[in-house]
Design an enzyme around this catalytic site. Structure first.
Site, PDB file in Angstrom:
ATOM      1  N   PRO A  72       0.809  -1.230   0.000  1.00  0.00           N
ATOM      2  CA  PRO A  72       0.000   0.000   0.000  1.00  0.00           C
ATOM      3  C   PRO A  72       0.837   1.272   0.000  1.00  0.00           C
ATOM      4  O   PRO A  72       0.339   2.335  -0.369  1.00  0.00           O
ATOM      5  CB  PRO A  72      -0.810  -0.111   1.304  1.00  0.00           C
ATOM      6  CG  PRO A  72      -0.737  -1.550   1.702  1.00  0.00           C
ATOM      7  CD  PRO A  72       0.598  -2.017   1.222  1.00  0.00           C
ATOM      8  N   THR A 103       1.167  -5.612   2.741  1.00  0.00           N
ATOM      9  CA  THR A 103       2.352  -5.497   3.593  1.00  0.00           C
ATOM     10  C   THR A 103       2.248  -4.243   4.462  1.00  0.00           C
ATOM     11  O   THR A 103       1.692  -3.225   4.042  1.00  0.00           O
ATOM     12  CB  THR A 103       3.630  -5.430   2.744  1.00  0.00           C
ATOM     13  OG1 THR A 103       3.560  -4.307   1.854  1.00  0.00           O
ATOM     14  CG2 THR A 103       3.775  -6.696   1.914  1.00  0.00           C
ATOM     15  N   ASP A 128       9.374  -1.897  -7.771  1.00  0.00           N
ATOM     16  CA  ASP A 128      10.555  -2.754  -7.905  1.00  0.00           C
ATOM     17  C   ASP A 128      10.971  -3.361  -6.566  1.00  0.00           C
ATOM     18  O   ASP A 128      11.399  -4.510  -6.499  1.00  0.00           O
ATOM     19  CB  ASP A 128      11.716  -1.930  -8.470  1.00  0.00           C
ATOM     20  CG  ASP A 128      11.426  -1.419  -9.875  1.00  0.00           C
ATOM     21  OD1 ASP A 128      10.667  -2.091 -10.594  1.00  0.00           O
ATOM     22  OD2 ASP A 128      11.952  -0.361 -10.243  1.00  0.00           O
ATOM     23  N   GLY A 129      10.848  -2.574  -5.493  1.00  0.00           N
ATOM     24  CA  GLY A 129      11.248  -3.076  -4.183  1.00  0.00           C
ATOM     25  C   GLY A 129      10.399  -4.245  -3.719  1.00  0.00           C
ATOM     26  O   GLY A 129      10.917  -5.217  -3.144  1.00  0.00           O
ATOM     27  N   GLU A 133      11.700  -8.127  -2.992  1.00  0.00           N
ATOM     28  CA  GLU A 133      11.467  -8.839  -1.728  1.00  0.00           C
ATOM     29  C   GLU A 133      10.811 -10.192  -1.977  1.00  0.00           C
ATOM     30  O   GLU A 133      11.179 -11.193  -1.348  1.00  0.00           O
ATOM     31  CB  GLU A 133      10.587  -7.995  -0.811  1.00  0.00           C
ATOM     32  CG  GLU A 133      11.283  -6.791  -0.208  1.00  0.00           C
ATOM     33  CD  GLU A 133      10.409  -6.099   0.821  1.00  0.00           C
ATOM     34  OE1 GLU A 133       9.452  -6.730   1.305  1.00  0.00           O
ATOM     35  OE2 GLU A 133      10.678  -4.924   1.139  1.00  0.00           O
TER      36      GLU A 133
END
Length: 236
Positions: A72, A103, A128-129, A133
């Site tokens: 979010p 998350t 991208d992060g 993960e």
């Protein structure tokens, strides 16, 4: 005729206010037109998704299950609204059973992958992060070979998505990118990508698709939006 002359005279005498009004009206018209085009894109995508949902199923078949990992915080906190407005209706109309997991903090997606059970498709809704993960969490599992058979879908909700060009999502329109990506997931369109592994002496390995930032580079990238207020200047 006298009224027309009076109007032009008024505009000439108050040319600054008139120019400002024209700018406001032009911007407002452009904004409304953009909203109208976005609604058309959503409608067309939903009609295509409805065709998927109307396909006949064999008696022994079950609805496809999708696990969505949604961040979010992506796109400056707009990711949840972008997903609910542009991607969720498409998945529901296509008859996909969705398990939505949001998350709460950075790094949680990696931990969630340790608990992931069987799913027909894993969808990453973020930037991208978030994708980095998820990939890292999956490849750290002892049964990573078993999990490698699960297709991973990507819905670009981040402010910058360097993965998008590799997935042929090259539009400047956010709504079109999201709807196109969601429809590609329904069609089962896949693109092979290489995975980068970075392994230290003690820590567990880290995996990435397009690259990895750390140190000053990562800190600078995270603070760009705090120092610039004009959109085009954020990436310069």
């Amino acid at each position: 005729m006298a009224r027309v002359v009076k109007v032009f005279r008024t505009l000439r005498n108050h040319w600054k206010k008139s120019a400002f009004a024209v700018c406001v009206l032009s911007y407002g018209g452009h904004w409304l037109y953009g909203k109208h085009c976005d609604n058309i894109l959503r409608r067309e995508a939903c009609l295509l998704a409805r065709d998927f949902g109307r396909q006949l199923m064999a008696p022994q078949e079950q609805l496809r299950k999708a696990t969505v990992i949604l961040n979010p915080a992506a796109c400056n906190g707009k990711a949840n609204n972008l997903f609910e407005k542009n991607a969720a209706p498409i998945l529901h109309l296509a008859g996909v059973e969705i398990t939505l997991v949001k998350t709460d903090y950075e790094g949680q997606a990696k931990k969630l992958m340790e608990l992931l059970e069987h799913t027909d498709i894993l969808i990453v809704a973020g930037g991208d992060g978030t994708m980095q993960e998820v990939i890292t969490g999956l490849l750290r599992r002892p049964d990573q070979e078993k999990m490698s058979g699960i297709p991973i879908g990507f819905i670009p909700l981040g402010s910058t998505n360097s993965l998008s060009p590799s997935l042929h999502l090259l539009n400047d329109n956010k709504v079109k990118d999201i709807t196109s990506a969601t429809l590609s997931i329904l069609r089962g369109v896949t693109v092979p990508l290489d995975v980068l592994q970075i392994k230290g002496e003690k820590d567990q390995p880290v995996f990435a698709l397009m690259g990895l930032q750390w140190g000053a580079f990562r800190d600078a990238a995270s603070k760009i939006s705090k120092y610039w207020y004009l959109g085009p200047l954020k990436t310069t």
